[in-house]
Design an enzyme around this catalytic site. Structure first.
Site, short mmCIF file in Angstrom:
data_model
loop_
_atom_site.label_atom_id
_atom_site.label_comp_id
_atom_site.label_asym_id
_atom_site.label_seq_id
_atom_site.Cartn_x
_atom_site.Cartn_y
_atom_site.Cartn_z
CE1 TYR A 173 1.37 0.50 4.18
CE2 TYR A 173 0.69 -1.60 4.22
CZ TYR A 173 1.29 -0.58 4.77
OH TYR A 173 2.19 -0.58 5.94
N GLY A 174 2.22 1.27 -0.04
CA GLY A 174 3.00 2.32 0.02
C GLY A 174 4.06 2.10 -0.71
CB THR A 175 7.87 2.80 -0.16
OG1 THR A 175 8.13 1.89 0.89
CG2 THR A 175 7.57 4.32 0.57
CG LEU A 176 7.23 -2.48 -0.53
CD1 LEU A 176 6.92 -3.81 0.32
CD2 LEU A 176 8.66 -3.09 -1.30
CD GLU A 180 7.48 -3.09 4.57
OE1 GLU A 180 7.63 -2.29 5.35
OE2 GLU A 180 7.31 -2.82 3.39
#
Length: 177
Positions: A17-20, A92
């Site tokens: 949902y983010g930087t990946l 993570e």
């Protein structure tokens, strides 16, 4: 649940949902995993339930395991191998108390009538999620976009004299903007 795997080793479904996600700073890891056959992009998905998605220190995104609060979050679903999962867990910080990998239910974005699928997502560690929610004014967003990512600082560019948990503690104890 109706998900076909192009690579039989990629059996772990991970919701990013983010930087990946594609176009963001840490997507290079997933690109590397896809090149080695350790990840397969499955599509754009949304959470079945509402969750808070907020930013912490350095504009790092955090999904809070507080179902029913926030908004339905949209992100990307990947099938990854055990090796890929280990590399994602390392990024993570699951062993360092940054995030914890837990179940989540999703539907393909824009197709809510389809049966949900079960996956896993990286949630903020329980020890600071409530304070992170308060620090963000109990307001989240539905998608981590370029707008939310503006000001994101890569790990290598952050002060190295403190741990990420120290940065989180400082962030949640400081007044909000």
């Amino acid at each position: 649940m109706g998900v076909e795997f192009e690579n039989s080793n990629c059996t772990n479904l991970i919701f990013t949902y983010g930087t990946l996600k594609r176009g963001f700073a840490n997507h290079v890891l997933l690109q590397d995993l896809m090149r080695t056959g350790d990840a397969v992009f499955k599509g754009t998905y949304s959470t079945l339930e509402k969750y808070p998605l907020v930013c912490g220190p350095y504009r790092v995104p955090f999904l809070l395991n507080m179902a029913g609060s926030g908004l339905r979050v949209t992100g990307e679903l990947y099938a990854v191998s055990a090796r890929g999962l280990d590399r994602l867990d390392e990024l993570e910080g699951t062993s360092r108390g940054h995030y914890e990998r837990r179940p989540i239910h999703l539907t393909p974005a824009g197709e809510e009538e389809l049966l949900p699928c079960a996956a896993q997502a990286y949630y903020a560690q329980k020890s600071y999620e409530e304070e992170m929610w308060k620090r963000n004014g109990r307001k989240g967003f539905a998608v981590y976009s370029e707008k939310e990512a503006k000001g994101y600082v890569k790990r290598k560019d952050r002060p190295q004299n403190l741990s990420f948990l120290d940065h989180i503690r400082i962030f949640i104890s400081s007044p909000s903007d």
